[in-house]
Design a protein around this motif. Structure first.
Motif, PDB file in Angstrom:
ATOM      1  N   HIS A 196      -9.962   3.392  -2.965  1.00  9.32           N
ATOM      2  CA  HIS A 196      -8.980   3.629  -4.024  1.00  9.32           C
ATOM      3  C   HIS A 196      -7.578   3.626  -3.427  1.00  9.32           C
ATOM      4  O   HIS A 196      -7.401   3.791  -2.218  1.00  9.32           O
ATOM      5  CB  HIS A 196      -9.267   4.936  -4.760  1.00  9.32           C
ATOM      6  CG  HIS A 196      -9.068   6.171  -3.936  1.00  9.32           C
ATOM      7  ND1 HIS A 196      -8.625   7.339  -4.469  1.00  9.32           N
ATOM      8  CD2 HIS A 196      -9.231   6.439  -2.619  1.00  9.32           C
ATOM      9  CE1 HIS A 196      -8.533   8.264  -3.522  1.00  9.32           C
ATOM     10  NE2 HIS A 196      -8.904   7.731  -2.398  1.00  9.32           N
ATOM     11  N   GLU A 197      -6.590   3.408  -4.296  1.00  7.84           N
ATOM     12  CA  GLU A 197      -5.204   3.412  -3.854  1.00  7.84           C
ATOM     13  C   GLU A 197      -4.287   3.652  -5.039  1.00  7.84           C
ATOM     14  O   GLU A 197      -4.653   3.394  -6.184  1.00  7.84           O
ATOM     15  CB  GLU A 197      -4.844   2.109  -3.144  1.00  7.84           C
ATOM     16  CG  GLU A 197      -5.077   0.868  -3.970  1.00  7.84           C
ATOM     17  CD  GLU A 197      -5.046  -0.396  -3.120  1.00  7.84           C
ATOM     18  OE1 GLU A 197      -4.228  -0.469  -2.181  1.00  7.84           O
ATOM     19  OE2 GLU A 197      -5.826  -1.308  -3.412  1.00  7.84           O
ATOM     20  N   SER A 250      -9.280   1.974  -8.408  1.00  3.60           N
ATOM     21  CA  SER A 250     -10.478   2.492  -7.750  1.00  3.60           C
ATOM     22  C   SER A 250     -11.581   1.444  -7.834  1.00  3.60           C
ATOM     23  O   SER A 250     -11.704   0.731  -8.826  1.00  3.60           O
ATOM     24  CB  SER A 250     -10.930   3.815  -8.380  1.00  3.60           C
ATOM     25  OG  SER A 250     -11.118   3.693  -9.777  1.00  3.60           O
ATOM     26  N   ARG A 251     -12.343   1.342  -6.752  1.00  7.92           N
ATOM     27  CA  ARG A 251     -13.430   0.358  -6.679  1.00  7.92           C
ATOM     28  C   ARG A 251     -14.752   1.116  -6.576  1.00  7.92           C
ATOM     29  O   ARG A 251     -14.911   2.003  -5.725  1.00  7.92           O
ATOM     30  CB  ARG A 251     -13.210  -0.560  -5.478  1.00  7.92           C
ATOM     31  CG  ARG A 251     -12.021  -1.489  -5.678  1.00  7.92           C
ATOM     32  CD  ARG A 251     -11.645  -2.275  -4.446  1.00  7.92           C
ATOM     33  NE  ARG A 251     -11.282  -1.465  -3.296  1.00  7.92           N
ATOM     34  CZ  ARG A 251     -10.121  -0.829  -3.159  1.00  7.92           C
ATOM     35  NH1 ARG A 251      -9.218  -0.878  -4.099  1.00  7.92           N
ATOM     36  NH2 ARG A 251      -9.871  -0.127  -2.076  1.00  7.92           N
ATOM     37  N   TRP A 252     -15.679   0.748  -7.447  1.00 11.13           N
ATOM     38  CA  TRP A 252     -16.943   1.466  -7.604  1.00 11.13           C
ATOM     39  C   TRP A 252     -18.125   0.583  -7.298  1.00 11.13           C
ATOM     40  O   TRP A 252     -18.140  -0.601  -7.656  1.00 11.13           O
ATOM     41  CB  TRP A 252     -17.038   2.015  -9.033  1.00 11.13           C
ATOM     42  CG  TRP A 252     -15.921   2.967  -9.295  1.00 11.13           C
ATOM     43  CD1 TRP A 252     -14.670   2.662  -9.774  1.00 11.13           C
ATOM     44  CD2 TRP A 252     -15.911   4.356  -9.009  1.00 11.13           C
ATOM     45  NE1 TRP A 252     -13.899   3.797  -9.818  1.00 11.13           N
ATOM     46  CE2 TRP A 252     -14.638   4.852  -9.359  1.00 11.13           C
ATOM     47  CE3 TRP A 252     -16.862   5.240  -8.505  1.00 11.13           C
ATOM     48  CZ2 TRP A 252     -14.291   6.187  -9.211  1.00 11.13           C
ATOM     49  CZ3 TRP A 252     -16.516   6.573  -8.374  1.00 11.13           C
ATOM     50  CH2 TRP A 252     -15.250   7.028  -8.720  1.00 11.13           C
ATOM     51  N   LEU A 274     -17.730   5.683  -4.908  1.00 16.47           N
ATOM     52  CA  LEU A 274     -16.335   5.250  -4.834  1.00 16.47           C
ATOM     53  C   LEU A 274     -16.160   4.517  -3.516  1.00 16.47           C
ATOM     54  O   LEU A 274     -16.219   5.106  -2.439  1.00 16.47           O
ATOM     55  CB  LEU A 274     -15.388   6.452  -4.918  1.00 16.47           C
ATOM     56  CG  LEU A 274     -13.896   6.140  -4.766  1.00 16.47           C
ATOM     57  CD1 LEU A 274     -13.406   5.175  -5.836  1.00 16.47           C
ATOM     58  CD2 LEU A 274     -13.091   7.425  -4.792  1.00 16.47           C
ATOM     59  N   TYR A 315      -3.310   3.434 -10.527  1.00 16.31           N
ATOM     60  CA  TYR A 315      -4.382   3.999  -9.703  1.00 16.31           C
ATOM     61  C   TYR A 315      -5.536   3.011  -9.774  1.00 16.31           C
ATOM     62  O   TYR A 315      -6.057   2.724 -10.851  1.00 16.31           O
ATOM     63  CB  TYR A 315      -4.824   5.384 -10.192  1.00 16.31           C
ATOM     64  CG  TYR A 315      -6.007   5.907  -9.411  1.00 16.31           C
ATOM     65  CD1 TYR A 315      -5.884   6.183  -8.053  1.00 16.31           C
ATOM     66  CD2 TYR A 315      -7.241   6.105 -10.007  1.00 16.31           C
ATOM     67  CE1 TYR A 315      -6.963   6.642  -7.313  1.00 16.31           C
ATOM     68  CE2 TYR A 315      -8.324   6.573  -9.279  1.00 16.31           C
ATOM     69  CZ  TYR A 315      -8.174   6.838  -7.934  1.00 16.31           C
ATOM     70  OH  TYR A 315      -9.246   7.290  -7.195  1.00 16.31           O
ATOM     71  N   THR A 368     -13.899  -2.739 -10.404  1.00 11.01           N
ATOM     72  CA  THR A 368     -12.571  -2.215 -10.112  1.00 11.01           C
ATOM     73  C   THR A 368     -11.985  -1.684 -11.405  1.00 11.01           C
ATOM     74  O   THR A 368     -11.995  -2.371 -12.436  1.00 11.01           O
ATOM     75  CB  THR A 368     -11.663  -3.302  -9.520  1.00 11.01           C
ATOM     76  OG1 THR A 368     -12.249  -3.763  -8.293  1.00 11.01           O
ATOM     77  CG2 THR A 368     -10.271  -2.768  -9.234  1.00 11.01           C
ATOM     78  N   VAL A 420      -6.156  12.884  -6.090  1.00 12.00           N
ATOM     79  CA  VAL A 420      -7.194  11.913  -5.706  1.00 12.00           C
ATOM     80  C   VAL A 420      -7.570  11.993  -4.231  1.00 12.00           C
ATOM     81  O   VAL A 420      -8.507  11.321  -3.798  1.00 12.00           O
ATOM     82  CB  VAL A 420      -6.788  10.467  -6.077  1.00 12.00           C
ATOM     83  CG1 VAL A 420      -6.493  10.350  -7.560  1.00 12.00           C
ATOM     84  CG2 VAL A 420      -5.622   9.961  -5.257  1.00 12.00           C
TER      85      VAL A 420
END
Length: 99
Positions: free
Chosen positions: A39-40, A55-57, A36, A53, A3, A26
């Motif tokens: 995301h939020e 984002s989870r990868w 990805l 921002y 994250t 985005v």
């Protein structure tokens, strides 16, 4: 899973404009960046000038394809972003652990 959290401290009166710009930028990320997972954009309820921002990868390789070789130290920015900010973005990374 990794994250990534970028936090902006937005100039007074520019919060809504900044959030709208980020959301537009985005919007296509899930289709653009393989790996990805989600995301939020988060706005602090007590201080709307703080915007994150998140984002989870899937893995480090996916994150690198998005953020480049400086993925751990260099935030991804958009042109003229500094017009909105009181200070440069801060950046943090987190690893998910299972309970």
């Amino acid at each position: 899973m990794l994250t990534r959290v970028s936090e902006a401290l937005v100039k007074p009166g520019r919060e809504k404009e900044f959030v709208a710009r980020v959301l537009e930028l985005v919007r296509t990320f899930p289709e653009t960046y393989d790996g990805l997972e989600g995301h939020e954009v988060l706005v602090d309820l007590d201080d709307p000038s703080r915007v994150r921002y998140v984002s989870r990868w899937r893995d480090e390789q996916a994150l690198e394809r998005y953020a480049g070789p400086g993925r751990r130290t260099d935030p991804v920015t958009f042109p003229d972003e500094d017009e909105y900010l009181r200070r440069p973005l801060t950046l943090r990374h987190f690893a998910s652990v299972t309970c």
